[in-house]
Design an enzyme around this catalytic site. Structure first.
Site, PDB file in Angstrom:
ATOM      1  N   ASP A 231       0.868  -1.177   0.000  1.00 21.07           N
ATOM      2  CA  ASP A 231       0.000   0.000   0.000  1.00 21.07           C
ATOM      3  C   ASP A 231       0.911   1.235   0.000  1.00 21.07           C
ATOM      4  O   ASP A 231       1.340   1.678  -1.062  1.00 21.07           O
ATOM      5  CB  ASP A 231      -0.891  -0.107   1.248  1.00 21.07           C
ATOM      6  CG  ASP A 231      -2.027   0.892   1.282  1.00 21.07           C
ATOM      7  OD1 ASP A 231      -2.423   1.380   0.213  1.00 21.07           O
ATOM      8  OD2 ASP A 231      -2.525   1.192   2.377  1.00 21.07           O
TER       9      ASP A 231
ATOM     10  N   PHE B 287     -10.294   0.371  -0.427  1.00 18.02           N
ATOM     11  CA  PHE B 287     -10.093  -0.662   0.584  1.00 18.02           C
ATOM     12  C   PHE B 287     -10.733  -1.974   0.131  1.00 18.02           C
ATOM     13  O   PHE B 287     -11.865  -2.002  -0.341  1.00 18.02           O
ATOM     14  CB  PHE B 287     -10.695  -0.229   1.923  1.00 18.02           C
ATOM     15  CG  PHE B 287     -10.263  -1.119   3.045  1.00 18.02           C
ATOM     16  CD1 PHE B 287      -8.989  -1.013   3.587  1.00 18.02           C
ATOM     17  CD2 PHE B 287     -11.106  -2.113   3.521  1.00 18.02           C
ATOM     18  CE1 PHE B 287      -8.572  -1.871   4.598  1.00 18.02           C
ATOM     19  CE2 PHE B 287     -10.700  -2.970   4.538  1.00 18.02           C
ATOM     20  CZ  PHE B 287      -9.430  -2.847   5.068  1.00 18.02           C
TER      21      PHE B 287
ATOM     22  N   ARG C 270     -12.992 -16.372  -1.067  1.00 17.07           N
ATOM     23  CA  ARG C 270     -12.102 -16.789  -2.156  1.00 17.07           C
ATOM     24  C   ARG C 270     -11.921 -15.712  -3.229  1.00 17.07           C
ATOM     25  O   ARG C 270     -10.978 -15.752  -4.007  1.00 17.07           O
ATOM     26  CB  ARG C 270     -12.597 -18.092  -2.796  1.00 17.07           C
ATOM     27  CG  ARG C 270     -14.023 -18.028  -3.285  1.00 17.07           C
ATOM     28  CD  ARG C 270     -14.442 -19.327  -3.961  1.00 17.07           C
ATOM     29  NE  ARG C 270     -14.379 -20.474  -3.066  1.00 17.07           N
ATOM     30  CZ  ARG C 270     -13.774 -21.633  -3.381  1.00 17.07           C
ATOM     31  NH1 ARG C 270     -13.204 -21.789  -4.555  1.00 17.07           N
ATOM     32  NH2 ARG C 270     -13.759 -22.620  -2.536  1.00 17.07           N
TER      33      ARG C 270
HETATM   34  P1  IMP Z   1       1.748  -0.508   3.826  1.00 14.70           P
HETATM   35  O1  IMP Z   1       2.791  -0.507   4.890  1.00 14.70           O
HETATM   36  O2  IMP Z   1       0.997   0.813   3.799  1.00 14.70           O
HETATM   37  O3  IMP Z   1       2.265  -0.868   2.469  1.00 14.70           O
HETATM   38  O4  IMP Z   1       0.630  -1.524   4.293  1.00 14.70           O
HETATM   39  C1  IMP Z   1       0.638  -2.857   3.991  1.00 14.70           C
HETATM   40  C2  IMP Z   1      -0.341  -3.585   4.861  1.00 14.70           C
HETATM   41  O5  IMP Z   1      -1.558  -2.841   5.062  1.00 14.70           O
HETATM   42  C3  IMP Z   1      -0.779  -4.870   4.187  1.00 14.70           C
HETATM   43  O6  IMP Z   1       0.097  -5.928   4.495  1.00 14.70           O
HETATM   44  C4  IMP Z   1      -2.183  -5.068   4.704  1.00 14.70           C
HETATM   45  O7  IMP Z   1      -2.157  -5.798   5.909  1.00 14.70           O
HETATM   46  C5  IMP Z   1      -2.698  -3.668   4.989  1.00 14.70           C
HETATM   47  N1  IMP Z   1      -3.584  -3.177   3.912  1.00 14.70           N
HETATM   48  C6  IMP Z   1      -3.319  -2.187   3.022  1.00 14.70           C
HETATM   49  N2  IMP Z   1      -4.354  -1.979   2.203  1.00 14.70           N
HETATM   50  C7  IMP Z   1      -5.323  -2.853   2.564  1.00 14.70           C
HETATM   51  C8  IMP Z   1      -6.661  -3.135   2.063  1.00 14.70           C
HETATM   52  O8  IMP Z   1      -7.179  -2.527   1.117  1.00 14.70           O
HETATM   53  N3  IMP Z   1      -7.333  -4.131   2.703  1.00 14.70           N
HETATM   54  C9  IMP Z   1      -6.822  -4.828   3.756  1.00 14.70           C
HETATM   55  N4  IMP Z   1      -5.575  -4.596   4.247  1.00 14.70           N
HETATM   56  C10 IMP Z   1      -4.841  -3.624   3.657  1.00 14.70           C
END
Ligand code: IMP
Length: 179
Positions: free
Chosen positions: A106, A155, A171
């Protein structure tokens, strides 16, 4: 089941399982082609990547090993906010070819932290395989070689990803509906 309700949010199906698996197939083929003879160690980042990891590993046909790590968040001093620590890595990764297996990149901060931590343990090389990337949210410069799908900045849940602990078991992938 085209829409699901989880707590206060409604989600609509956005990526059906068959589309996910087609891309997982492609990523596995790329890994089989690129990492043959390197006996890679796949490091699956729990919890979110468990489903992707299972489907990916069923399609990786080269000799390899797999292990699982978790990121434990703890509150750092006020200015640094939440810090994530890598736990569960018991293998010696010295001189190994590592493939990090993630559910989603993300902002990329989690991945950056992982790369920093693993980098101190003298691996030969580190590759990244992720099911999803949200390019609009990416804040750091990462070389992500293996990506199943790029998605918009919404999200999502399902196929391992959760909303407040729920929804990992679906799934297909669902996107939140803003109404
Ligand atoms: P980052 O550090 O911002 O890249 O966040 C990564 C983590 O955020 C992922 O491993 C997910 O656990 C969580 N995450 C980010 N976007 C989503 C989403 O749209 N749905 C569910 N979890 C998310």
């Amino acid at each position: 089941m085209n829409t699901i309700q989880i707590k206060d949010k409604r989600f609509a199906i956005s990526i059906p399982e068959k589309d996910i698996l087609r891309e997982v197939d492609r990523v596995a083929s790329e890994i089989n082609r690129d990492l043959e003879g390197k006996n890679p160690l796949f490091l699956s980042v729990l919890n979110g990547s468990f489903m992707f990891t299972a489907d990916l590993m069923k399609r990786v046909t080269i000799p390899c090993e797999i292990s699982f790590v978790k990121l434990a968040s703890y509150q750092g001093i006020a200015s640094t906010g939440t810090i994530k620590e890598v736990i569960g890595l018991n293998e010696d990764i010295t001189d190994r070819t590592i493939v990090i297996v993630e559910d989603i990149v993300d902002t990329g901060l989690t991945m950056q932290r992982l790369l920093e931590t693993l980098g101190t343990r003298n691996p030969r090389e580190i590759h990244i395989a992720t099911l999803l990337v949200k390019p609009e949210k990416l804040q750091v410069d990462l070389d992500i070689e293996y990506v199943a799908m790029h998605i918009p900045n919404d999200f999502i849940v399902g196929y391992g990803l959760d909303y407040d602990g729920l929804g990992r078991n679906y799934r297909d992938i669902y996107t939140v509906v803003n109404d």
